[in-house]
Write a protein that holds these residues in place. Structure first.
Motif, PDB file in Angstrom:
ATOM      1  N   CYS A   1     -37.002  11.202 -29.075  1.00 30.06           N
ATOM      2  CA  CYS A   1     -36.095  11.384 -28.039  1.00 30.06           C
ATOM      3  C   CYS A   1     -34.992  10.467 -27.869  1.00 30.06           C
ATOM      4  O   CYS A   1     -34.287  10.349 -26.876  1.00 30.06           O
ATOM      5  CB  CYS A   1     -36.870  11.404 -26.740  1.00 30.06           C
ATOM      6  SG  CYS A   1     -37.695   9.521 -26.432  1.00 30.06           S
ATOM      7  N   ARG A   2     -34.817   9.616 -28.985  1.00 27.45           N
ATOM      8  CA  ARG A   2     -33.614   8.838 -29.112  1.00 27.45           C
ATOM      9  C   ARG A   2     -33.529   7.719 -27.935  1.00 27.45           C
ATOM     10  O   ARG A   2     -32.544   6.927 -27.890  1.00 27.45           O
ATOM     11  CB  ARG A   2     -32.266   9.472 -29.061  1.00 27.45           C
ATOM     12  CG  ARG A   2     -32.191  10.795 -30.037  1.00 27.45           C
ATOM     13  CD  ARG A   2     -32.188  10.155 -31.498  1.00 27.45           C
ATOM     14  NE  ARG A   2     -31.055   9.304 -31.765  1.00 27.45           N
ATOM     15  CZ  ARG A   2     -29.766   9.666 -31.847  1.00 27.45           C
ATOM     16  NH1 ARG A   2     -29.403  10.811 -31.712  1.00 27.45           N
ATOM     17  NH2 ARG A   2     -28.959   8.683 -32.044  1.00 27.45           N
TER      18      ARG A   2
ATOM     19  N   TRP B   1     -45.928   9.634 -25.316  1.00 26.47           N
ATOM     20  CA  TRP B   1     -45.103  10.737 -24.978  1.00 26.47           C
ATOM     21  C   TRP B   1     -45.179  11.766 -26.122  1.00 26.47           C
ATOM     22  O   TRP B   1     -44.600  13.163 -25.865  1.00 26.47           O
ATOM     23  CB  TRP B   1     -43.665  10.295 -24.880  1.00 26.47           C
ATOM     24  CG  TRP B   1     -43.226   9.733 -23.711  1.00 26.47           C
ATOM     25  CD1 TRP B   1     -43.908   8.560 -23.079  1.00 26.47           C
ATOM     26  CD2 TRP B   1     -42.162   9.794 -22.519  1.00 26.47           C
ATOM     27  NE1 TRP B   1     -43.499   8.375 -21.756  1.00 26.47           N
ATOM     28  CE2 TRP B   1     -42.218   8.844 -21.472  1.00 26.47           C
ATOM     29  CE3 TRP B   1     -41.193  10.704 -22.830  1.00 26.47           C
ATOM     30  CZ2 TRP B   1     -41.237   8.964 -20.565  1.00 26.47           C
ATOM     31  CZ3 TRP B   1     -40.108  10.716 -21.693  1.00 26.47           C
ATOM     32  CH2 TRP B   1     -40.272   9.939 -20.826  1.00 26.47           C
ATOM     33  N   HIS B   2     -45.279  11.342 -27.223  1.00 26.05           N
ATOM     34  CA  HIS B   2     -44.910  12.234 -28.191  1.00 26.05           C
ATOM     35  C   HIS B   2     -46.225  12.620 -29.289  1.00 26.05           C
ATOM     36  O   HIS B   2     -46.160  13.150 -30.469  1.00 26.05           O
ATOM     37  CB  HIS B   2     -43.791  11.720 -29.307  1.00 26.05           C
ATOM     38  CG  HIS B   2     -42.557  11.379 -28.480  1.00 26.05           C
ATOM     39  ND1 HIS B   2     -41.905  12.381 -27.961  1.00 26.05           N
ATOM     40  CD2 HIS B   2     -41.994  10.437 -28.097  1.00 26.05           C
ATOM     41  CE1 HIS B   2     -41.051  11.963 -27.229  1.00 26.05           C
ATOM     42  NE2 HIS B   2     -40.751  10.680 -27.526  1.00 26.05           N
TER      43      HIS B   2
ATOM     44  N   THR C   1     -52.671  12.747 -26.050  1.00 31.74           N
ATOM     45  CA  THR C   1     -53.060  13.647 -25.014  1.00 31.74           C
ATOM     46  C   THR C   1     -54.313  14.250 -24.870  1.00 31.74           C
ATOM     47  O   THR C   1     -55.017  14.265 -23.665  1.00 31.74           O
ATOM     48  CB  THR C   1     -52.123  15.024 -24.797  1.00 31.74           C
ATOM     49  OG1 THR C   1     -50.697  14.610 -25.432  1.00 31.74           O
ATOM     50  CG2 THR C   1     -51.970  15.452 -23.579  1.00 31.74           C
ATOM     51  N   ILE C   2     -54.971  14.685 -25.877  1.00 28.92           N
ATOM     52  CA  ILE C   2     -56.350  15.306 -26.110  1.00 28.92           C
ATOM     53  C   ILE C   2     -57.143  14.165 -25.995  1.00 28.92           C
ATOM     54  O   ILE C   2     -58.288  14.102 -24.741  1.00 28.92           O
ATOM     55  CB  ILE C   2     -56.509  15.772 -27.449  1.00 28.92           C
ATOM     56  CG1 ILE C   2     -55.649  16.904 -27.805  1.00 28.92           C
ATOM     57  CG2 ILE C   2     -57.853  15.968 -27.599  1.00 28.92           C
ATOM     58  CD1 ILE C   2     -55.610  17.354 -28.929  1.00 28.92           C
ATOM     59  N   LEU C   3     -57.100  12.892 -26.561  1.00 29.44           N
ATOM     60  CA  LEU C   3     -58.018  11.864 -26.181  1.00 29.44           C
ATOM     61  C   LEU C   3     -57.983  11.333 -24.830  1.00 29.44           C
ATOM     62  O   LEU C   3     -58.992  10.864 -24.261  1.00 29.44           O
ATOM     63  CB  LEU C   3     -57.588  10.664 -27.239  1.00 29.44           C
ATOM     64  CG  LEU C   3     -57.973  10.920 -28.761  1.00 29.44           C
ATOM     65  CD1 LEU C   3     -57.350   9.860 -29.575  1.00 29.44           C
ATOM     66  CD2 LEU C   3     -59.384  11.108 -28.827  1.00 29.44           C
TER      67      LEU C   3
ATOM     68  N   PRO D   1     -42.811  13.910 -20.551  1.00 24.83           N
ATOM     69  CA  PRO D   1     -42.396  14.046 -21.851  1.00 24.83           C
ATOM     70  C   PRO D   1     -40.848  14.283 -21.646  1.00 24.83           C
ATOM     71  O   PRO D   1     -40.121  14.657 -20.719  1.00 24.83           O
ATOM     72  CB  PRO D   1     -42.838  15.484 -22.273  1.00 24.83           C
ATOM     73  CG  PRO D   1     -43.988  15.784 -21.508  1.00 24.83           C
ATOM     74  CD  PRO D   1     -43.646  15.048 -20.003  1.00 24.83           C
ATOM     75  N   SER D   2     -39.874  14.089 -22.984  1.00 31.11           N
ATOM     76  CA  SER D   2     -38.583  13.850 -22.709  1.00 31.11           C
ATOM     77  C   SER D   2     -37.980  15.177 -22.293  1.00 31.11           C
ATOM     78  O   SER D   2     -36.810  15.316 -21.694  1.00 31.11           O
ATOM     79  CB  SER D   2     -37.919  13.595 -24.113  1.00 31.11           C
ATOM     80  OG  SER D   2     -38.587  14.400 -25.037  1.00 31.11           O
ATOM     81  N   ASP D   3     -38.457  16.397 -22.514  1.00 34.63           N
ATOM     82  CA  ASP D   3     -37.866  17.591 -22.288  1.00 34.63           C
ATOM     83  C   ASP D   3     -37.998  18.188 -21.216  1.00 34.63           C
ATOM     84  O   ASP D   3     -37.384  19.133 -20.704  1.00 34.63           O
ATOM     85  CB  ASP D   3     -38.399  18.589 -23.242  1.00 34.63           C
ATOM     86  CG  ASP D   3     -39.700  18.577 -23.506  1.00 34.63           C
ATOM     87  OD1 ASP D   3     -40.469  17.815 -22.726  1.00 34.63           O
ATOM     88  OD2 ASP D   3     -40.473  19.211 -24.576  1.00 34.63           O
TER      89      ASP D   3
END
Lengths: 284, 512
Positions: free
Chosen positions: A110-111, A127-128, A133-135, A217-219
């Motif tokens: 995401c820079r 974030w990426h 996320t699963i864990l 998340p960045s988006d």
């Protein structure tokens, strides 16, 4: 580089090993082209201008021994070589400051620029990383941001509470710049704009603590969730560094003179020598 | 040095007498300098010298006499028709001819030159002196059509060069020297009339009269600066005895001063830089003499003996050495350059003039580059004499200084791998970590070139560079706008420094 035959001619005094190494490196792709050469200067060469003027001033009886106006001895400037960043500095320390603040711990995906390697690691993880996320659904994955604390938490919110209660982060800290820019950031990313500003925005966006804590998340543009940003040492130092970076950046930033953008797949930063942080598996 | 003394007196005198402040003088100097720079850009840089009368201190044009016209005519008339007092009239004429307008009037007047030449060659010695003084004033004119008008006098002026009178000879010489730059026609005539051999024998015969030597060398330098000199004049000069004469007068006389040596050095510079092949001059010892002289001057400067105007001599000597090195084959270098102190003297000169005359410092490092380019011995000397740290400290200074210093360091690195290690021990790698961040593209590219040579030379160097966090610098450059930077940094990273990474983890494994 010297052709092999030429190398042979000049073996006088030259170390054989050095030659071998140099010639080994002479494949077609070797871009290095330095060869020692004697430079001849003709009478009217510009390098000779000052000396000629000095001579003719003497001939015309205009010479005086004490220099009246001391000619300025100029010093090389430093420039940030990261494509898209046109910052120029008069001192090396300013350059280092700038680089460390804005380019050192940058997330590839995401820079965003993070203030430290550790926060970068945490950011990427949270974030990426889909595995994270699963864990995180089953275990305490959210680490406390304060170095040395070591505690982990099930959710982002739990961590935030912990930071406020235990580590005394002020609950009412607001990082206003971030809030404003957030919506515009995505659209502005591809625009051709002042490189310096772009970089600053990235940092504003990304003072590590608040981003990491908010866990977006960045988006996704940050919605109503308040940037209940909590002050911490890292944040404070980010702010300082930001301020410093803004001061030291040239007041009239030049437009980037080249448009060679760094691909998103490439990332600089501590320890990222030829690796790509935050991305497992192959790059395309 | 009579020239320099005069200039200083003039400044003080003017400041005191006319109540004009030094600021005005400074302004005037700056204007003059600007004009000279523009003239040089137009390839029209010309200077003339005016030999003042004994009783004069400054060449003021503030004459009591009314502007030229009537005086010229009446004086000429008097000269033509009176028998006695010719000398007095001539003297008056010479004063009037200081005025540019009068000069033009004079040459337009019919028979004026004929009259003057007659007096120049007459039996009256005093008249001859005054006549040449008149010609000298005329030669100093900035109008280019005045000199051609004086051509009828030149055969005689040349003849008089071998005469006994110092003052007279000086006047003849400076007159000829002033005339040279003005036109092709003048130069052709002078060459045909044998000015070169005349100058050669003048310097030879009068070598103990340093004022004459100075004047002759000045005249020669005027000839050598002409645009067509490389084709028309320099070959003739090189065949004559002039080069060896010039070399023999190169060492300054402690009492008389630097002036004759200065003129000779500039002549040598014009000779050397005009031809690609300087074997003749090399054979006559030009390189060894110029370099020895540079060493002694460098020593004087270092000791604080900065004689006024010493850089006027250092400057052309640097250029002579710098350019003549290209004609000296590698194997002869040691034979020619007998003074081993040259590298140290050059470094001393750089330090001495860095802040006062950066252009001189720049030319000095240029000479150092030429010295080290193909010579392992001189590269080694820079290391063993501990001159490298001083050079590394000059890397911040731009406008041609630091790029040339990098060339010198690259010359050293290029020779031997041991040199690379030594350079590393002297701190070059950390200096490169700074120069790689400079805005000047040439500095970055040259830094990469040196870095390549050094890392290729030995694993020790490569490891040290990685230890100093140099890899991140190279990574940044991989995505720079300039292809030369990208290619070099990528190549370095991929081919050479990859193996020296210190933290390779599974995550960070480079893709095959």
């Amino acid at each position: 580089m010297l052709q092999p035959e030429a190398l042979q001619l000049r073996t006088e005094g030259r170390d054989e090993q050095q030659e071998r190494r140099l010639s080994e490196s002479e494949d077609g792709n070797n871009p290095f082209s330095f060869t020692p050469q004697i430079i001849r200067l003709h009478k009217d060469h510009e390098l000779f201008e000052d000396g000629d003027i000095h001579r003719h001033m003497y001939l015309q009886d205009l010479y005086i021994s004490e220099a009246e106006d001391k000619p300025a001895l100029s010093v090389s400037e430093f420039a940030c070589h990261i494509s898209g960043c046109s910052a120029v500095f008069s001192a090396l320390e300013e350059y280092e400051h700038h680089y460390n603040a804005l380019h050192r711990h940058v997330c590839c995906s995401c820079r965003r620029s993070l203030p430290s390697a550790r926060l970068l690691d945490i950011h990427i993880q949270e974030w990426h990383d889909s595995l994270f996320t699963i864990l995180a659904q089953k275990q305490d994955m959210y680490q406390c941001l304060v170095e040395g604390c070591g505690q982990t938490f099930r959710t982002n919110k739990h961590r935030k509470d912990h930071l406020i209660r235990i580590h005394k982060y002020p609950p009412d800290f607001r990082f206003d710049k971030t809030k404003k820019e957030r919506g515009r950031r995505e659209t502005k990313r591809r625009e051709q704009k002042d490189a310096a500003m772009e970089v600053v925005d990235d940092v504003c966006e990304s003072e590590g603590v608040c981003e990491v804590m908010c866990n977006s998340p960045s988006d996704e543009p940050e919605g109503g969730e308040s940037m209940e940003t909590h002050e911490c040492e890292e944040k404070a130092s980010t702010e300082d560094v930001l301020a410093a970076a803004q001061d030291t950046e040239s007041t009239a930033p030049r437009k980037p003179q080249y448009s060679y953008r760094i691909p998103n797949t490439v990332c600089f930063g501590h320890g990222s020598v030829r690796g790509f942080r935050g991305r497992r598996g192959r790059r395309k | 040095m009579w020239r320099l003394n005069k200039a200083r007196h003039k400044a003080r005198h003017k400041a005191g007498q006319q109540g004009g402040n030094l600021d005005e003088l400074r302004l005037k100097r700056r204007e003059n300098e600007r004009a000279l720079r523009q003239a040089r850009r137009d390839r029209q840089l010309v200077s003339k010298r005016l030999l003042l009368n004994e009783d004069e201190e400054q060449p003021d044009v503030s004459m009591d006499t009314a502007p030229g016209g009537h005086d010229i005519v009446s004086l000429l008339h008097k000269l033509q028709h009176t028998g006695t007092e010719k000398e007095a009239h001539l003297k008056a004429l010479s004063k009037v001819l200081r005025d540019p307008a009068a000069q033009l009037t004079f040459i337009k007047h019919e028979n004026s030159m004929h009259l003057l030449v007659g007096l120049l060659t007459g039996s009256n010695a005093q008249c001859r002196l005054q006549a040449v003084r008149c010609l000298h004033e005329l030669s100093h004119s900035s109008h280019t059509n005045v000199a051609p008008a004086c051509l009828p006098a030149t055969p005689y002026l040349l003849t008089y060069l071998s005469g006994p009178s110092t003052k007279f000879t000086e006047l003849c010489l400076y007159t000829l020297g002033n005339m040279c730059p003005d036109s092709n026609v003048v130069r052709e005539k002078l060459l045909a009339q044998g000015i070169i051999p005349a100058l050669a024998s003048c310097i030879e015969n009068q070598r103990h009269t340093l004022a004459v030597v100075e004047a002759a060398a000045f005249t020669l330098s005027q000839l050598l600066q002409a645009r067509d000199a490389p084709e028309k004049i320099i070959p003739i000069v090189l065949k004559s005895t002039l080069p060896s004469r010039l070399l023999s007068v190169l060492t300054p006389d402690p009492q008389f001063g630097l002036a004759p040596a200065i003129e000779c050095a500039w002549c040598l510079h014009y000779l050397i830089c005009s031809t690609d092949d300087n074997k003749e001059l090399l054979a006559q010892g030009a390189l060894s003499q110029c370099s020895s002289l540079l060493v002694s001057l460098g020593g004087a400067v270092t000791e604080g003996n900065k004689e006024d105007g010493i850089e006027l001599l250092i400057w052309p000597l640097l250029r002579c050495v710098g350019n003549i090195l290209s004609s000296c084959p590698e194997e002869d270098l040691n034979a020619q350059l007998t003074d081993a102190h040259l590298p140290a003297s050059l470094c001393a000169l750089v330090q001495a003039y860095l802040h006062t005359l950066p252009a001189l410092a720049r030319e000095t490092v240029w000479v150092l580059n030429n010295l080290t380019a193909h010579s392992t011995e001189f590269c080694s000397a820079l290391l063993t004499l501990n001159l490298v740290p001083g050079l590394i400290q000059l890397l911040p200074f731009s406008q041609g200084i630091n790029t040339m210093i990098l060339r010198i360091l690259a010359n050293i690195a290029h020779k031997k791998k041991e040199f690379c290690v030594q350079l590393m021990q002297l701190g070059l790698l950390s200096a490169l970590c700074a120069t790689l961040k400079m805005a000047d593209q040439e500095m970055v590219i040259q830094s990469l070139d040196i870095l390549f040579m050094m890392t290729v030379s030995s694993p020790v160097v490569a490891e040290e560079f990685v230890r100093q966090d140099g890899l991140s610098l190279l990574e940044v450059l991989q995505y720079n706008g300039a292809a030369e930077m990208r290619q070099r940094s990528t190549y370095l990273l991929e081919k050479h420094l990859l193996s020296y990474q210190q933290h390779i983890t599974v995550d960070n494994m480079p893709d095959p």
